[in-house]
Design an enzyme around this catalytic site. Structure first.
Site, PDB file in Angstrom:
ATOM      1  N   LEU A   1       0.824  -1.359   0.180  1.00  0.00           N
ATOM      2  CA  LEU A   1       0.098   0.042  -0.060  1.00  0.00           C
ATOM      3  C   LEU A   1       0.878   1.226  -0.112  1.00  0.00           C
ATOM      4  O   LEU A   1       0.449   2.356  -0.463  1.00  0.00           O
ATOM      5  CB  LEU A   1      -0.757   0.151   1.128  1.00  0.00           C
TER       6      LEU A   1
ATOM      7  N   GLY B   1      10.314   5.790   5.002  1.00  0.00           N
ATOM      8  CA  GLY B   1      11.884   5.665   5.062  1.00  0.00           C
ATOM      9  C   GLY B   1      12.228   4.312   5.541  1.00  0.00           C
ATOM     10  O   GLY B   1      13.320   3.743   5.508  1.00  0.00           O
TER      11      GLY B   1
ATOM     12  N   LYS C   1       1.849  -2.616   8.761  1.00  0.00           N
ATOM     13  CA  LYS C   1       3.026  -1.836   8.875  1.00  0.00           C
ATOM     14  C   LYS C   1       4.260  -2.527   9.380  1.00  0.00           C
ATOM     15  O   LYS C   1       4.145  -3.119  10.642  1.00  0.00           O
ATOM     16  CB  LYS C   1       2.670  -0.310   9.462  1.00  0.00           C
TER      17      LYS C   1
ATOM     18  N   ASP D   1       3.025  15.820  11.973  1.00  0.00           N
ATOM     19  CA  ASP D   1       3.086  15.642  10.678  1.00  0.00           C
ATOM     20  C   ASP D   1       1.812  15.611   9.829  1.00  0.00           C
ATOM     21  O   ASP D   1       1.902  14.284   9.147  1.00  0.00           O
ATOM     22  CB  ASP D   1       4.004  14.295  10.435  1.00  0.00           C
TER      23      ASP D   1
HETATM   24  N1  LIG Z   1      -4.249   1.387   7.473  1.00  0.00           N
HETATM   25  C1  LIG Z   1      -4.309   2.031   6.242  1.00  0.00           C
HETATM   26  N2  LIG Z   1      -5.079   1.561   5.439  1.00  0.00           N
HETATM   27  C2  LIG Z   1      -4.825   2.032   4.084  1.00  0.00           C
HETATM   28  N3  LIG Z   1      -3.589   2.394   3.451  1.00  0.00           N
HETATM   29  C3  LIG Z   1      -2.721   2.657   4.506  1.00  0.00           C
HETATM   30  C4  LIG Z   1      -2.871   2.484   5.777  1.00  0.00           C
HETATM   31  N4  LIG Z   1      -1.709   2.808   6.647  1.00  0.00           N
HETATM   32  C5  LIG Z   1      -0.859   3.424   5.487  1.00  0.00           C
HETATM   33  N5  LIG Z   1      -1.436   3.480   4.526  1.00  0.00           N
HETATM   34  C6  LIG Z   1      -0.740   3.818   2.995  1.00  0.00           C
HETATM   35  O1  LIG Z   1       0.712   3.698   3.249  1.00  0.00           O
HETATM   36  C7  LIG Z   1       1.015   4.891   3.115  1.00  0.00           C
HETATM   37  C8  LIG Z   1       2.408   5.122   4.052  1.00  0.00           C
HETATM   38  O2  LIG Z   1       1.807   4.951   5.475  1.00  0.00           O
HETATM   39  P1  LIG Z   1       2.849   5.666   6.677  1.00  0.00           P
HETATM   40  O3  LIG Z   1       2.683   6.976   6.311  1.00  0.00           O
HETATM   41  O4  LIG Z   1       2.038   5.227   7.975  1.00  0.00           O
HETATM   42  O5  LIG Z   1       4.014   5.141   6.338  1.00  0.00           O
HETATM   43  P2  LIG Z   1       5.560   5.723   6.626  1.00  0.00           P
HETATM   44  O6  LIG Z   1       6.592   4.639   6.339  1.00  0.00           O
HETATM   45  O7  LIG Z   1       5.594   6.337   7.902  1.00  0.00           O
HETATM   46  O8  LIG Z   1       5.423   6.659   5.141  1.00  0.00           O
HETATM   47  P3  LIG Z   1       6.308   8.048   5.104  1.00  0.00           P
HETATM   48  O9  LIG Z   1       7.679   7.821   5.613  1.00  0.00           O
HETATM   49  O10 LIG Z   1       5.998   8.385   3.750  1.00  0.00           O
HETATM   50  O11 LIG Z   1       5.520   9.119   6.301  1.00  0.00           O
HETATM   51  C9  LIG Z   1       0.179   5.877   3.484  1.00  0.00           C
HETATM   52  O12 LIG Z   1       0.397   6.997   2.693  1.00  0.00           O
HETATM   53  C10 LIG Z   1      -1.159   5.241   2.902  1.00  0.00           C
HETATM   54  O13 LIG Z   1      -1.230   5.447   1.456  1.00  0.00           O
END
Ligand SMILES: Nc1ncnc2c1ncn2[C@@H]1O[C@H](COP(=O)(O)OP(=O)(O)OP(=O)(O)O)[C@@H](O)[C@H]1O
Length: 348
Positions: A23, A27, A47, A138
């Protein structure tokens, strides 16, 4: 540099969660759509974070926040979590698309009442985080996700990614929750494009800063921000200090009123969410739009209204209700009263 966790489709974690697609990726990890092998037909979002990130890992914190949100009626649920040799993971509710995708993929330009309505959805999501004692720090389009892919919840937006979150309250010796003392030296946390001027000035962020970021998010998906394309922080700060009439010149006029109001709120104060809600709502009223009006990105094929709107039977039952009342029966969490007070669950 942490080794990225990269799962292939079909991989099964804990003998239960089968990866079906990616999805998103960030980082330190990635987010996957997973199927629940214990519960046929049920999907969730997983995640994953590499354990190489050591103390920099944020998944533990994310789990804590999700656990605190569990009593709220419309928040993502935490289904599972765990640690393996190379990675840690958490499994939560599966949402729909994020706001960045929705805004970019919309076949039509988003209208001003849509922008204001998104403002209300995001305000509700931000307030939920504030109500459990955290400042998100954020607020950006990629961190707002539809509550579900289809149906009623697809019109709501939830805040995700609690990696930069910070508690603004702490329990005192007497057991009472108190504001945490602002630190004098603060590193910048957030995203240059959306963060508040306070944040650039390395001032401890408060609830008001999430709301400033929200205005920037809304203007970014509306007509863009005057500092778009700029990289130099000093230059960006100069632009952010401009008159709100210039920054929000193509936005609903109430955005300027909201910005001017936020300038009067200190970082330790609780913002007046109802005031901000009502100002966003003025744009809806002016255009005869309510929470039952389809969004520009909703196509006939994926018409949420058939699921969101009441059935014929319900219509009859509610026929005396105006659309305004009906929208709150369907979306009680968007009633102005819900924005009134804390409903705070600040106790851990
Ligand atoms: N519960 C969820 N349901 C659907 N899509 C999700 C969900 N959690 C995250 N995503 C998708 O995954 C992407 C990345 O999630 P998240 O921001 O939590 O990860 P990250 O590793 O912290 O990313 P970044 O470094 O870009 O902030 C989100 O922009 C979204 O599109």
């Amino acid at each position: 540099m942490a080794e990225l966790v990269d799962f292939q489709n079909g991989k099964v974690i804990c003998g239960r969660w089968k990866v079906s697609s990616q999805l998103g990726a960030g980082g330190c990890g990635a987010v996957y759509k997973v199927e629940d092998l214990f519960n046929k037909g049920f999907s969730a979002a997983m995640k994953v974070e590499s354990n190489d990130v050591g103390n920099m890992g944020v998944l533990k914190l994310e789990v804590q926040v999700l656990a605190k949100l569990k009593d709220l009626p419309d928040a993502f649920r935490l289904y599972d979590m765990g640690k393996r040799k190379k990675y840690s993971f958490m499994v939560m509710s599966l949402g729909g698309q994020d706001l960045l995708n929705l805004a970019m993929k919309s076949p039509k330009t988003l209208s001003l009442p849509t922008i204001a309505r998104i403002g209300i959805m995001c305000l509700s999501a931000i307030k939920s985080i504030h109500d459990v004692g955290f400042v998100h720090r954020d607020v950006k389009p990629g961190n707002f996700v539809q509550g579900c892919t289809t149906g009623r919840l697809s019109r709501l937006l939830y805040l995700i990614d609690f990696g930069l979150i910070r508690a603004y309250m702490k329990e005192g010796k007497d057991g009472e929750m108190k504001m945490r003392k602002a630190r004098t030296t603060v590193a910048l946390r957030g995203t240059f494009r959306y963060c508040s001027l306070n944040t650039h000035n390395r001032i401890e962020q408060g609830r008001v800063d999430d709301l400033y970021s929200l205005l920037h998010v809304l203007q970014a998906i509306n007509r863009g921000l005057p500092w778009d394309g700029m990289k130099d922080e000093k230059e960006i700060m100069k632009k952010k200090a401009m008159d709100p009439n210039i920054i929000f010149k193509d936005a609903p006029p109430e955005f300027v009123t909201i910005a001017e109001y936020l300038m009067t709120v200190s970082t330790i104060e609780k913002p007046d969410y109802v005031k901000v809600y009502k100002l966003f709502y003025e744009e809806l009223e002016r255009n005869n739009v309510n929470f039952l009006t389809p969004y520009e990105w909703e196509t006939k094929k994926n018409d949420v209204n058939t699921m969101v709107e009441p059935s014929k039977h319900e219509r009859k039952t509610f026929q005396k209700d105006s659309d305004e009342k009906l929208q709150y029966r369907i979306y009680p969490q968007l009633h102005p009263k819900k924005f009134e007070d804390a409903g705070v669950q600040l106790k851990c």
